[in-house]
Design a protein around this motif. Sequence first.
Motif, PDB file in Angstrom:
ATOM      1  N   ALA A   1       1.978  10.380  -9.300  1.00  0.00           N
ATOM      2  CA  ALA A   1       1.134   9.211  -9.955  1.00  0.00           C
ATOM      3  C   ALA A   1       2.086   7.923  -9.482  1.00  0.00           C
ATOM      4  N   GLY A   2       3.381   8.045  -9.749  1.00  0.00           N
ATOM      5  CA  GLY A   2       4.175   6.993  -9.488  1.00  0.00           C
ATOM      6  C   GLY A   2       4.065   6.397  -8.044  1.00  0.00           C
ATOM      7  N   LYS A   3       4.146   7.296  -7.031  1.00  0.00           N
ATOM      8  CA  LYS A   3       4.183   7.108  -5.880  1.00  0.00           C
ATOM      9  C   LYS A   3       2.967   6.780  -5.223  1.00  0.00           C
ATOM     10  N   MET A   4       1.876   7.322  -5.842  1.00  0.00           N
ATOM     11  CA  MET A   4       0.471   6.667  -5.596  1.00  0.00           C
ATOM     12  C   MET A   4       0.163   5.400  -5.797  1.00  0.00           C
ATOM     13  N   LYS A   5       0.905   4.838  -6.972  1.00  0.00           N
ATOM     14  CA  LYS A   5       0.855   3.529  -7.449  1.00  0.00           C
ATOM     15  C   LYS A   5       1.454   2.552  -6.592  1.00  0.00           C
ATOM     16  N   ALA A   6       2.742   2.910  -6.019  1.00  0.00           N
ATOM     17  CA  ALA A   6       3.349   2.105  -5.248  1.00  0.00           C
ATOM     18  C   ALA A   6       2.704   1.948  -3.709  1.00  0.00           C
ATOM     19  N   SER A   7       1.735   3.331  -3.270  1.00  0.00           N
ATOM     20  CA  SER A   7       1.272   3.180  -1.933  1.00  0.00           C
ATOM     21  C   SER A   7       0.036   1.813  -2.302  1.00  0.00           C
ATOM     22  N   GLU A   8      -0.584   1.998  -3.463  1.00  0.00           N
ATOM     23  CA  GLU A   8      -1.596   1.331  -3.804  1.00  0.00           C
ATOM     24  C   GLU A   8      -1.211  -0.412  -3.960  1.00  0.00           C
ATOM     25  N   GLN A   9      -0.123  -0.732  -4.487  1.00  0.00           N
ATOM     26  CA  GLN A   9       0.551  -1.681  -4.438  1.00  0.00           C
ATOM     27  C   GLN A   9       0.607  -2.375  -3.002  1.00  0.00           C
ATOM     28  N   GLU A  10       1.171  -1.615  -2.197  1.00  0.00           N
ATOM     29  CA  GLU A  10       1.285  -1.990  -0.898  1.00  0.00           C
ATOM     30  C   GLU A  10       0.131  -2.415  -0.409  1.00  0.00           C
ATOM     31  N   LEU A  11      -0.951  -1.636  -0.324  1.00  0.00           N
ATOM     32  CA  LEU A  11      -2.548  -1.979   0.142  1.00  0.00           C
ATOM     33  C   LEU A  11      -2.849  -3.143  -0.421  1.00  0.00           C
ATOM     34  N   ILE A  12      -2.743  -3.420  -1.803  1.00  0.00           N
ATOM     35  CA  ILE A  12      -3.178  -4.898  -2.372  1.00  0.00           C
ATOM     36  C   ILE A  12      -2.266  -5.754  -1.859  1.00  0.00           C
ATOM     37  N   GLU A  13      -1.189  -5.617  -1.508  1.00  0.00           N
ATOM     38  CA  GLU A  13      -0.468  -6.863  -1.012  1.00  0.00           C
ATOM     39  C   GLU A  13      -0.986  -7.163   0.425  1.00  0.00           C
TER      40      GLU A  13
ATOM     41  N   ASP B   1      -4.040  -8.983   0.098  1.00  0.00           N
ATOM     42  CA  ASP B   1      -3.980 -10.389  -0.096  1.00  0.00           C
ATOM     43  C   ASP B   1      -3.391 -11.270   0.820  1.00  0.00           C
ATOM     44  N   ALA B   2      -2.723 -10.538   1.802  1.00  0.00           N
ATOM     45  CA  ALA B   2      -2.077 -11.375   2.794  1.00  0.00           C
ATOM     46  C   ALA B   2      -2.910 -11.845   3.857  1.00  0.00           C
ATOM     47  N   VAL B   3      -4.097 -11.064   3.949  1.00  0.00           N
ATOM     48  CA  VAL B   3      -5.292 -11.505   4.949  1.00  0.00           C
ATOM     49  C   VAL B   3      -6.300 -12.036   3.889  1.00  0.00           C
ATOM     50  N   ALA B   4      -6.180 -12.483   2.796  1.00  0.00           N
ATOM     51  CA  ALA B   4      -7.321 -12.816   1.961  1.00  0.00           C
ATOM     52  C   ALA B   4      -8.029 -13.861   2.444  1.00  0.00           C
ATOM     53  N   SER B   5      -7.317 -15.094   3.087  1.00  0.00           N
ATOM     54  CA  SER B   5      -8.096 -16.359   3.542  1.00  0.00           C
ATOM     55  C   SER B   5      -8.859 -15.842   4.793  1.00  0.00           C
ATOM     56  N   LEU B   6      -8.496 -14.761   5.406  1.00  0.00           N
ATOM     57  CA  LEU B   6      -9.204 -14.175   6.618  1.00  0.00           C
ATOM     58  C   LEU B   6     -10.560 -13.504   6.099  1.00  0.00           C
ATOM     59  N   LEU B   7     -10.639 -13.032   5.017  1.00  0.00           N
ATOM     60  CA  LEU B   7     -11.469 -11.849   4.808  1.00  0.00           C
ATOM     61  C   LEU B   7     -12.805 -12.860   4.362  1.00  0.00           C
ATOM     62  N   PRO B   8     -14.169 -12.567   4.847  1.00  0.00           N
ATOM     63  CA  PRO B   8     -15.161 -13.170   4.182  1.00  0.00           C
ATOM     64  C   PRO B   8     -15.558 -12.540   2.885  1.00  0.00           C
ATOM     65  N   ALA B   9     -16.413 -13.498   2.149  1.00  0.00           N
ATOM     66  CA  ALA B   9     -16.582 -13.038   0.758  1.00  0.00           C
ATOM     67  C   ALA B   9     -17.449 -11.853   0.763  1.00  0.00           C
ATOM     68  N   GLU B  10     -17.293 -10.830  -0.379  1.00  0.00           N
ATOM     69  CA  GLU B  10     -18.011  -9.567  -0.247  1.00  0.00           C
ATOM     70  C   GLU B  10     -19.490  -9.885  -0.652  1.00  0.00           C
ATOM     71  N   THR B  11     -20.273  -9.287   0.188  1.00  0.00           N
ATOM     72  CA  THR B  11     -21.773  -9.306  -0.136  1.00  0.00           C
ATOM     73  C   THR B  11     -22.099  -8.283  -1.292  1.00  0.00           C
ATOM     74  N   GLU B  12     -23.396  -8.584  -1.709  1.00  0.00           N
ATOM     75  CA  GLU B  12     -23.732  -7.675  -2.772  1.00  0.00           C
ATOM     76  C   GLU B  12     -23.779  -6.364  -2.542  1.00  0.00           C
ATOM     77  N   ALA B  13     -24.354  -5.812  -1.056  1.00  0.00           N
ATOM     78  CA  ALA B  13     -24.356  -4.501  -0.900  1.00  0.00           C
ATOM     79  C   ALA B  13     -22.630  -3.853  -0.989  1.00  0.00           C
TER      80      ALA B  13
END
Length: 335
Positions: free
Chosen positions: A304-316, A319-331
């Motif tokens: 579980a600890g390792k899964m969290k660390a990998s999740e955190q990396e993906l969240i980062e 976030d690093a490309v957030a300004s380039l991501l279009p807003a999420e559509t309803e679908a």
Amino acid sequence: MKQPVRIAVTGAAGGISYSLLFKIAAGEVLGSDQPVILQLLEITPAMDALRGVAMELQDCAYPLLQGVVLSDDPTVAFKDADYAFLVGARPRGPGMERKDLLEANAAIFSVQGKALNDVASRQVKVLVVGNPANTNALIAARNAPDLDPTQFTAMTRLDHNRAVGLAANKTGFATPTINRVTIWGNHSVTQVPDLYHADVAGEEAVDAVGEDWYKNTFIETVQKRGAAIIDARGASSSASAAQAAIDHMRDWALGTYEGDWVSMAIPSDGSYGVAKGIIYSFPVRCAFGRYEIVQGLEINDFIAGKMKASEQELIEERDAVASLLPAETEAHLEN
Ligand code: NAI
């Protein structure tokens, strides 16, 4: 004879594609009775090299290969594509920071996501191989508002196959006797190779390999296998990556074996507490062209600890490309 299916491959003059295209044309993804048309995308400076690859494809005289399209325009290469292998990506250049790499690839994968949205089959199955694969898949999916995000996946099957191969090598049992191995998380060194639900020839896999070896050698060997191959070969793993891409798409299209599962990086639906929306590797079973996350596995604190660390990396990464991501559509938000 069945109607041909259209299979798009990007980075088609590169190292992985030099194995991948020949396997696809030989029928390794969809079987020996399914004709295919290959639609190959490259950047303009690589079009000559791509023509050379196309000559070799012709020279193999594959019975199933009914056409080859070459283009440097994604709207041509993805036209009516039923399957898309997104292999081409921008490699890390000298002095490039991680954020620069993410942004350079965001530019590529947003264009390709839009093109898939505009011209591909509405049922297209997309596998992103080009690194950083998980976040590139997220970017492509977010730029394809008319497609279902679950149509976009990223490759952790090479890591999965490496884990199976290593367990087979350690125990002396053949790979088909090794079942239910899982890779959780990102296709990076934070990935989590999990043997706690696996077995080897009917014995619990962690017991079969020894828990100390599993914790202190196995995990790191799988995580760092890509670098070890580069050190040894002077070039990155391409034949094994191509095989993994074939395995991923074949199992998604045709189904996984009874009693086993595979690892695929897919949009998280919140299972196992993983942040929704990021492209995270889960254990999945496939049938009838769809995948489902294997539910109800007990996750111990070590994993579980390792899964969290990998999740955190993906969240980062997200976030690093957030300004380039279009807003999420309803679908997209419904998923
Ligand atoms: P390569 O450098 O030999 O080939 C990449 C090809 O992509 C080149 O021919 C290049 O011209 C092309 N390309 C670059 N930008 C493109 C674009 N915008 N559109 C179309 N084509 C484009 O690299 P190789 O060895 O084939 O690897 C490809 C990618 O796969 C790399 O990003 C690598 O890191 C990644 N990889 C991922 C693995 C995984 O498990 N997910 C495993 C191994 C490699």
